[in-house]
Write a protein that holds these residues in place. Sequence first.
Motif, short mmCIF file in Angstrom:
data_model
loop_
_atom_site.label_atom_id
_atom_site.label_comp_id
_atom_site.label_asym_id
_atom_site.label_seq_id
_atom_site.Cartn_x
_atom_site.Cartn_y
_atom_site.Cartn_z
N ARG A 1 47.94 -45.80 -48.69
CA ARG A 1 49.33 -46.13 -48.36
C ARG A 1 49.39 -47.29 -47.37
O ARG A 1 50.22 -48.20 -47.50
CB ARG A 1 50.03 -44.91 -47.77
CG ARG A 1 50.06 -43.69 -48.66
CD ARG A 1 50.99 -42.65 -48.07
NE ARG A 1 50.46 -41.29 -48.21
CZ ARG A 1 51.04 -40.20 -47.74
NH1 ARG A 1 52.18 -40.32 -47.07
NH2 ARG A 1 50.50 -39.02 -47.90
N PHE B 1 52.27 -40.88 -38.76
CA PHE B 1 51.89 -39.64 -39.43
C PHE B 1 51.59 -38.60 -38.36
O PHE B 1 50.64 -38.74 -37.58
CB PHE B 1 50.67 -39.86 -40.33
CG PHE B 1 50.95 -40.80 -41.47
CD1 PHE B 1 51.45 -40.31 -42.68
CD2 PHE B 1 50.73 -42.16 -41.35
CE1 PHE B 1 51.71 -41.17 -43.74
CE2 PHE B 1 50.99 -43.02 -42.40
CZ PHE B 1 51.49 -42.53 -43.60
N ILE C 1 45.80 -41.25 -46.22
CA ILE C 1 46.85 -42.23 -45.88
C ILE C 1 46.33 -43.66 -45.97
O ILE C 1 47.12 -44.61 -45.92
CB ILE C 1 47.44 -41.98 -44.48
CG1 ILE C 1 46.40 -42.27 -43.39
CG2 ILE C 1 47.95 -40.55 -44.37
CD1 ILE C 1 46.97 -42.17 -41.99
#
Length: 430
Positions: free
Chosen positions: A146, A185, A143
């Motif tokens: 991102r 997340f 992640i």
Amino acid sequence: MNDQAEHPLRYALVNELHARPSPRLEAPCTAVFVAFKEPRDAANRERSRDVAHLADLCSRHGSPSPDPQAGHYAAQLGRHKLRWESHTEFVTYTAFARGLPPRPFDPSVGEIFPLDWQRNAPGKRVAAVIVHVDVLPEDPNEIKPRLKEWFAAESLASVWVLDESAAVAGDFRIDPAGWMRFAVFVRPGTASGRVGRIIQRLLDLETYRAMSMLGLGRARILSEQMNGLEVQLSDILQGMADDTRPSEAVLHDLLSVSTRLESAATQHSFRFGATAAYEAIVMERVAALRETRFMGGQMLTEFMQRRYAPAMRTVKSTEKRLATLLDRAERAGELLRTRVDVWRGAQNQEIMQRMDRRADLQLRLQHTVEGLSVVAISYYAVGLLGYALYPLAHAVHLDKSVLIAALTPLVVLAVWFGMHRIRARLHDDH
């Protein structure tokens, strides 16, 4: 159970505990949030306008209208679940939808709250948030790219929350479309209630952060006003040492400054008090997330200490400075009253001295008048007695001048004694 034994508010207050439960959400999903506040006197706003604005949104989506007296509301608006809450100063709208848009943080997800509808809101938008909720990959490092794409690196805060059940990231910046972004997340298998609490705490964190920082704007305006008032108050205090300056002029200047300070305190006391309360909620929401460091990133606590806490300290120092100026103005008033009392005491003493001198002069004048009165009365008394006794004196061959000479001391003594008795009697009566 007998209803008469129940307090009339018991059920209402217990129901209030369960009126705003945290949402139950499953990843992936999207949360869109807006909060509106009236610019002036929001705590005393006409709340029916808020409900009417909510009813307009429900009408657009064909959902049931809310109760006109409602303080919270939940409904299904198409594919979104809507939650509406009315607070002391603001109202909040939160829409939850399953799944994610093709493009992360796509402004189109905010169309659940149309722009024309937002423009017609009774207040102004103070918070607008999009929360992107996704499943945490097996390798959390995936992640990182991102987060670099979505957020500004210099202000990014990324943390594990609630015993590493989810990773939360955000940079507290507003994107070109006017939205603040948070990414969450969630580890697979995390309970929907826990996911909902994480989202709710993030939304509360941003809302109360925005509301608390309204006090910073007030503090800056008030600081400019106090800069001038502080100089005026210092000049007044220095001028009070000048005995040649009339106390009336000093009092007029002091009243002007004190009035402006009291007016400022009245205008800003609610906002400063609300700022302190909102700050406490912000820090409580951060603590409730039970954050730990995520891959060496900046923690929310660190972000708040560096970016948020200085603003709150500014508000508190401004409030304290205002209180200090009010105390100084009050002490100046006490000093001025003391100065006036001393001046009045001196004036009264001078007046008393003048009255004493006047009384002494009146006493002397009275003695003089009494002496003249004795002479005048004696003169007429001697004349009258002389006329009355003249035949007797003629019979005994006594000269009139001898008669007058003999009568004069006797009459004067009798008149003086009579007036002395009268004055003594008047003195005893008083």
